[in-house]
Design a protein around this motif. Sequence first.
Motif, short mmCIF file in Angstrom:
data_model
loop_
_atom_site.label_atom_id
_atom_site.label_comp_id
_atom_site.label_asym_id
_atom_site.label_seq_id
_atom_site.Cartn_x
_atom_site.Cartn_y
_atom_site.Cartn_z
N SER A 164 0.83 -1.20 0.00
CA SER A 164 0.00 0.00 0.00
C SER A 164 0.87 1.26 0.00
O SER A 164 0.61 2.22 -0.75
N ASN A 165 1.91 1.24 0.81
CA ASN A 165 2.82 2.39 0.85
C ASN A 165 3.59 2.53 -0.46
O ASN A 165 3.85 3.65 -0.92
N MET A 166 3.96 1.41 -1.05
CA MET A 166 4.67 1.46 -2.33
C MET A 166 3.80 2.06 -3.42
O MET A 166 4.28 2.86 -4.25
N ARG A 167 2.54 1.70 -3.45
CA ARG A 167 1.64 2.25 -4.46
C ARG A 167 1.45 3.76 -4.26
O ARG A 167 1.43 4.52 -5.23
N ARG A 168 1.35 4.13 -3.01
CA ARG A 168 1.14 5.55 -2.71
C ARG A 168 2.35 6.39 -3.11
O ARG A 168 2.22 7.51 -3.61
N ARG A 169 3.55 5.85 -2.91
CA ARG A 169 4.78 6.58 -3.24
C ARG A 169 5.27 6.27 -4.65
O ARG A 169 6.32 6.79 -5.06
N ASN A 170 4.52 5.41 -5.35
CA ASN A 170 4.89 5.03 -6.72
C ASN A 170 6.30 4.45 -6.77
O ASN A 170 7.11 4.79 -7.62
N GLU A 171 6.58 3.52 -5.85
CA GLU A 171 7.89 2.89 -5.77
C GLU A 171 7.87 1.55 -6.50
O GLU A 171 6.82 0.96 -6.73
N THR A 172 9.04 1.09 -6.85
CA THR A 172 9.18 -0.23 -7.45
C THR A 172 9.85 -1.17 -6.45
O THR A 172 10.56 -0.73 -5.54
N GLY A 173 9.62 -2.44 -6.62
CA GLY A 173 10.23 -3.44 -5.76
C GLY A 173 10.18 -4.78 -6.44
O GLY A 173 9.86 -4.87 -7.64
#
Length: 244
Positions: free
Chosen positions: A135-144
């Motif tokens: 959820s945090n990754m989607r909000r910050r538009n991060e990749t993993g």
Amino acid sequence: MSWLLSILFILIYTYNTVPPYYYFIFGILALLFFSVSDRVAFFFYITFVLVTVFYFLFLAFKDDWQPSQQAMAIGLHFVFLLHLFSLYSLSKYMYQVSSENRMLTTRIEELEDYVLEDEVLTRREFEKRSESVLSNMRRRNETGFYLKVSLIGLKRTVRKNVLLTLAGMMHTTFRKDYDLVGQYDDTTIVVLVQNTNEQGLEVVMGRLDKLTAERLEENALKQIRWTIKKIDGDKVLDETAVVK
């Protein structure tokens, strides 16, 4: 059993002497002892003692009790309080046992979140934490990256040892306080690497390859199957958090 026989004898002996509402109050207090906390139960007990003492004093002066009546009232009052105190002691013991059981249950649930000394997560805890991370990754538009390691090809006799060894190495290699490493089942290890690009993952996998080559047999390494999936910030949770 002796307590029940004793209180039954008292009820029969005092049936025509003690008003029925005394028994009713006694029963209500007995039920309260087992439905409230230890401190509240003790408060009720002390309150009952003081109220009944002053009440009997009032009746003694009001009705001008004779010494024999006073002695009987004191004796019955003492016996009732003694039985009530035994119920309070029992309720206190049960409350303590119940509190300890709740504490142990909470502690066991905490321990069940980890399957190794290296704090490798269980499936339940991995999925729970993954939801928050993704959820945090989607909000910050991060990749993993999402890694799945299958040991299904290994023999049962060595599978467990390899799984524990590999899971421990993965937890050491990846960022302990940032990435998630979990044991999904008896044959699968899963890793969620957040806020990392291809170059960063390549560096980490290089260190892991070196460790596995040193600590695992070559034949075992050939049977291990790796699945690596890139996670973009706009991916939905169900596509990345659940092993299919």
